[in-house]
Design a protein around this motif. Structure first.
Motif, mmCIF file in Angstrom:
data_model
loop_
_atom_site.group_PDB
_atom_site.id
_atom_site.type_symbol
_atom_site.label_atom_id
_atom_site.label_comp_id
_atom_site.label_asym_id
_atom_site.label_seq_id
_atom_site.Cartn_x
_atom_site.Cartn_y
_atom_site.Cartn_z
ATOM 1 N N UNK A 202 0.966 -1.245 0.099
ATOM 2 C CA UNK A 202 0.000 -0.039 -0.095
ATOM 3 C C UNK A 202 0.830 1.161 0.012
ATOM 4 N N UNK A 203 2.305 1.230 0.675
ATOM 5 C CA UNK A 203 2.749 2.348 0.975
ATOM 6 C C UNK A 203 3.298 2.551 -0.487
ATOM 7 N N UNK A 204 3.859 1.551 -1.262
ATOM 8 C CA UNK A 204 4.425 1.741 -2.673
ATOM 9 C C UNK A 204 3.703 2.213 -3.585
ATOM 10 N N UNK A 205 2.190 2.114 -3.427
ATOM 11 C CA UNK A 205 1.243 2.701 -4.309
ATOM 12 C C UNK A 205 0.994 4.274 -3.868
ATOM 13 N N UNK A 206 0.878 4.393 -2.568
ATOM 14 C CA UNK A 206 0.700 5.835 -2.399
ATOM 15 C C UNK A 206 2.018 6.495 -2.534
ATOM 16 N N UNK A 207 2.876 6.050 -2.348
ATOM 17 C CA UNK A 207 4.313 7.029 -2.577
ATOM 18 C C UNK A 207 4.336 7.253 -4.044
ATOM 19 N N UNK A 208 3.857 6.533 -4.793
ATOM 20 C CA UNK A 208 3.964 6.760 -6.162
ATOM 21 C C UNK A 208 2.639 7.437 -6.742
ATOM 22 N N UNK A 209 1.958 8.050 -6.066
ATOM 23 C CA UNK A 209 1.007 9.130 -6.378
ATOM 24 C C UNK A 209 1.128 10.022 -7.503
ATOM 25 N N UNK A 210 0.431 9.831 -8.729
ATOM 26 C CA UNK A 210 0.800 10.684 -9.989
ATOM 27 C C UNK A 210 1.669 9.806 -10.892
ATOM 28 N N UNK A 211 2.350 9.072 -10.537
ATOM 29 C CA UNK A 211 3.075 8.123 -11.406
ATOM 30 C C UNK A 211 2.286 6.731 -11.764
ATOM 31 N N UNK A 212 1.802 5.965 -10.672
ATOM 32 C CA UNK A 212 1.097 5.070 -10.811
ATOM 33 C C UNK A 212 -0.501 5.459 -11.239
ATOM 34 N N UNK B 193 -0.341 3.869 5.084
ATOM 35 C CA UNK B 193 -0.492 2.394 4.527
ATOM 36 C C UNK B 193 -1.963 2.060 4.798
ATOM 37 N N UNK B 194 -2.840 3.279 4.917
ATOM 38 C CA UNK B 194 -4.416 3.270 5.091
ATOM 39 C C UNK B 194 -5.151 2.866 4.036
ATOM 40 N N UNK B 195 -6.107 2.152 4.190
ATOM 41 C CA UNK B 195 -6.947 1.929 2.743
ATOM 42 C C UNK B 195 -8.167 2.432 2.822
ATOM 43 N N UNK B 196 -8.947 2.892 1.648
ATOM 44 C CA UNK B 196 -10.122 3.487 1.823
ATOM 45 C C UNK B 196 -11.189 2.537 2.218
ATOM 46 N N UNK B 197 -11.406 1.508 1.826
ATOM 47 C CA UNK B 197 -12.352 0.474 1.950
ATOM 48 C C UNK B 197 -12.044 -1.006 2.065
ATOM 49 N N UNK B 198 -12.833 -1.869 2.537
ATOM 50 C CA UNK B 198 -12.336 -3.262 2.755
ATOM 51 C C UNK B 198 -13.490 -4.021 2.162
ATOM 52 N N UNK B 199 -13.122 -5.212 1.249
ATOM 53 C CA UNK B 199 -13.800 -6.227 1.105
ATOM 54 C C UNK B 199 -13.183 -7.560 1.680
ATOM 55 N N UNK C 270 -6.554 6.663 -8.195
ATOM 56 C CA UNK C 270 -6.556 7.482 -7.232
ATOM 57 C C UNK C 270 -6.185 6.857 -6.111
ATOM 58 N N UNK C 271 -4.833 7.058 -5.462
ATOM 59 C CA UNK C 271 -4.367 6.291 -4.387
ATOM 60 C C UNK C 271 -4.996 6.880 -3.066
ATOM 61 N N UNK C 272 -6.049 7.612 -3.271
ATOM 62 C CA UNK C 272 -6.667 7.981 -1.682
ATOM 63 C C UNK C 272 -7.988 7.098 -1.606
ATOM 64 N N UNK C 273 -8.068 6.370 -2.863
ATOM 65 C CA UNK C 273 -9.168 5.397 -2.858
ATOM 66 C C UNK C 273 -9.011 3.988 -3.158
ATOM 67 N N UNK C 274 -7.861 3.375 -2.598
ATOM 68 C CA UNK C 274 -7.667 2.157 -2.434
ATOM 69 C C UNK C 274 -8.576 1.185 -1.903
ATOM 70 N N UNK C 275 -9.148 0.087 -2.315
ATOM 71 C CA UNK C 275 -10.072 -0.799 -1.806
ATOM 72 C C UNK C 275 -9.251 -2.109 -1.837
ATOM 73 N N UNK C 276 -9.166 -2.653 -0.428
ATOM 74 C CA UNK C 276 -8.593 -4.017 -0.173
ATOM 75 C C UNK C 276 -9.698 -5.225 -0.395
ATOM 76 N N UNK C 277 -9.199 -6.070 -0.703
ATOM 77 C CA UNK C 277 -9.902 -7.510 -1.121
ATOM 78 C C UNK C 277 -9.243 -8.648 -0.714
ATOM 79 N N UNK C 278 -9.964 -9.745 -0.250
ATOM 80 C CA UNK C 278 -9.246 -10.991 0.015
ATOM 81 C C UNK C 278 -10.414 -11.907 0.417
ATOM 82 N N UNK C 279 -9.908 -13.038 0.299
ATOM 83 C CA UNK C 279 -10.685 -14.318 0.644
ATOM 84 C C UNK C 279 -10.022 -15.221 1.731
ATOM 85 N N UNK C 280 -10.799 -15.587 2.962
ATOM 86 C CA UNK C 280 -10.315 -16.708 3.918
ATOM 87 C C UNK C 280 -9.309 -15.708 4.506
#
Length: 541
Positions: free
Chosen positions: A218-228, A273-279, A231-241
């Motif tokens: 997450x930090x990598x994605x946020x640190x590259x704001x504008x390059x990647x 390393x904060x994320x906006x929403x969780x799945x 919207x790095x302020x709207x990261x939604x995490x997802x995972x199973x089990x």
């Protein structure tokens, strides 16, 4: 810049979901914007600078509820997200950015970012061999439970499932593929896991390695704001089990200082390393209390062999759960009131199980509904609503998946025991009850001194209980009613805890579905558009 030849991948997934869910709700029409306005220069980021030009252009076909869509996207493969990795095979991520959907150019520069992990059983997860979006995932071999069979459902292995790494399969591939078809950016992080050992036999992927790695991603994605792109302020995490547990943990523990020393050791980017929403699907979490919750829920259910779990053990653990639940001081959703061990069955019935059965039965034809009710006479169907008792529901589910204790067994045989291994020790007890009743010859029958701190690092309930200000405020939580990999109380407590803090919680159970079910993926994609505000920005509602 490494522009490589276009190659085509045709991926088709069937989606069974409610009508009316937006699928291309995130696709803003127009030319692909060149990344710019980075928050840091490439020089400042050093080896962690995202190279906008180092992509392969791919094409895939995604089957959605609106038919097949051809998506052209840019794919960045196996980008190492820390400056000082322990193992680059696992500490790398993939990025997929749509540029054209059904021949129309899209601009994903301000689109939500779906951070979808493919972790199962707290095992290692690598994206190094993935050849496109949604191509990585948990192993679909031993331990993957059955149940349901609804078109569009996906499954992940049970906690503790066999297999060495998570490099093939695709438990969440429907989410990833539908996300790029909706115009979203998809980031798929790898992470270390519990079975990894070095040449000396030392374990280097046990707790808290996996959550530290996801935070670093997450930090990598946020640190590259504008390059990647995205919207790095709207990261939604997802995972199973276990991946669902980690998605919830990522959301609950955003920017917690407890992880700082671990992140510094890896050379993680200096960013949030904060994320906006969780799945989170069927999260295997709250491990130190999971044994008690499991016995409260499934203590009367037989094992698949037909035998019963040890009644003394089951009753003692169930009693422990009652004390823990009282200490939580949670209130149920829907105005239910305080939750405790005496009324939790009534709460689960009213808030989740009966509405789930009702939705399922309403979705059947009259003939199919009549046949289902004939086969399941424990359900009373009146005025378009299903009712039944807790005892009948538990009997309907049938056998329990795990013996007692389910997560910290006396013989240290679970994957969770391995998750709390350390150094040259493969597995350790992480509960006082497990250690006290150890059957492996543990000398002092106590948990190791570092275990309590590790449990805090691995449990989203700890961070929610502290009201962590860096937590996610939006939660999508799903579970199958037939899932006996953990207790139904676990995800319900997670939902109640987040809701009690004022967060937006969308939590429901899939009727007659087992572990890893995901029968409404298009609804999840539409939910992302709504909670991130992307539906309004793109002009789609």
């Amino acid at each position: 810049m490494k522009h490589r030849a276009i190659k085509r991948r045709n991926i088709v997934i069937g989606i069974g979901t409610a009508a009316g869910a937006a699928v291309v709700g995130g696709a803003a029409v127009g030319a692909q914007a060149a990344p710019g306005g980075a928050s840091r220069s490439a020089k400042d980021l050093g080896s962690l600078a995202f190279d906008p030009g180092a992509y392969t252009e791919l094409t895939t076909t995604v089957t959605t509820q609106n038919g097949e869509m051809e998506v052209k996207y840019r794919f960045w493969k196996a980008l190492t997200y820390v400056a000082d990795p322990v193992d680059v095979k696992y500490q790398s991520l993939n990025v997929s950015v749509p540029v054209e959907i059904d021949g129309t150019a899209v601009d994903a520069s301000d689109a939500p970012i779906l951070l979808a992990n493919s972790i199962g059983g707290y095992m290692p997860s690598s994206v190094a061999d993935a050849d496109g979006v949604g191509a990585g995932g948990p192993p679909m071999g031993g331990g993957a439970p059955g149940g349901g069979g609804t078109p569009g459902a996906t499954t992940a292995p049970a906690s503790g499932a066999g297999g060495e790494t998570n490099e093939t399969g695709g438990a969440l591939s429907s989410n990833q593929l539908l996300a790029v078809a909706a115009g979203y950016v998809v980031v798929e992080p790898g992470a270390r896991g519990r079975t990894l050992t070095n040449a000396q036999g030392g374990y280097y992927g046990t707790a808290p390695a996996v959550i530290v790695d996801l935070k670093a991603a997450v930090r990598y994605v946020r640190a590259n704001k504008g390059r990647i792109p995205g919207d790095t302020e709207r990261i939604v995490s997802a995972g199973t089990s276990a991946g669902g547990a980690l998605s919830a943990l990522l959301g609950a523990s955003g920017d917690s200082r407890l992880y700082d020393s671990y992140l510094r050791e890896l050379g993680a980017a200096d960013a949030s390393d904060a994320v906006f929403a969780v799945g989170a699907w069927c999260p295997i979490t709250d491990l130190e209390h999971a044994d008690g919750a499991y016995e409260w829920n499934w203590g009367t259910s037989p094992l698949k062999s037909g035998e019963q779990a040890d009644r003394t053990v089951s009753e003692e653990l169930s009693s422990q759960f009652a004390g823990y639940q009282a200490r939580l001081k949670l209130r149920g959703l829907g105005g239910f009131g305080p939750l405790n061990a005496r009324n939790y069955d009534d709460y689960l019935l009213k808030q989740y199980m009966r509405p789930s059965a009702t939705t399922y039965l309403k979705g059947l034809s009259a003939a199919d509904r009549e046949a289902y009710l004939a086969d399941n006479p424990f359900i009373t169907w009146r005025d378009g609503r299903a009712t039944f008792t807790w005892e009948d529901f538990v009997t309907h589910v049938g056998t329990r998946k795990k013996d007692a204790p389910a997560f910290d067994p006396f013989d240290l045989s679970s994957g969770e025991n391995n998750e709390f291994g350390a150094g040259m020790t493969e597995s350790r007890h992480f509960t006082v009850y497990g250690a006290r009743n150890d059957s492996t010859g543990l000398e002092n029958r106590r948990v190791a001194g570092d275990i309590p701190a590790l449990l805090d690092l691995m449990n989203p309930m700890y961070h929610l209980g502290k009201g962590n200000p860096g937590r996610s405020r939006y939660w999508w939580i799903r579970l199958g009613t037939d899932d006996t990999d953990t207790s139904h109380v676990i995800s319900a407590n997670l939902a109640a805890s987040a809701s009690g803090l004022g967060d937006d919680v969308d939590h429901l159970y899939y009727w007659d579905q087992g572990h890893g079910a995901n029968t409404d993926p298009a609804d999840f994609i539409a939910w992302i558009a709504r909670v991130t505000g992307h539906a309004k920005r793109s002009g789609r509602h």
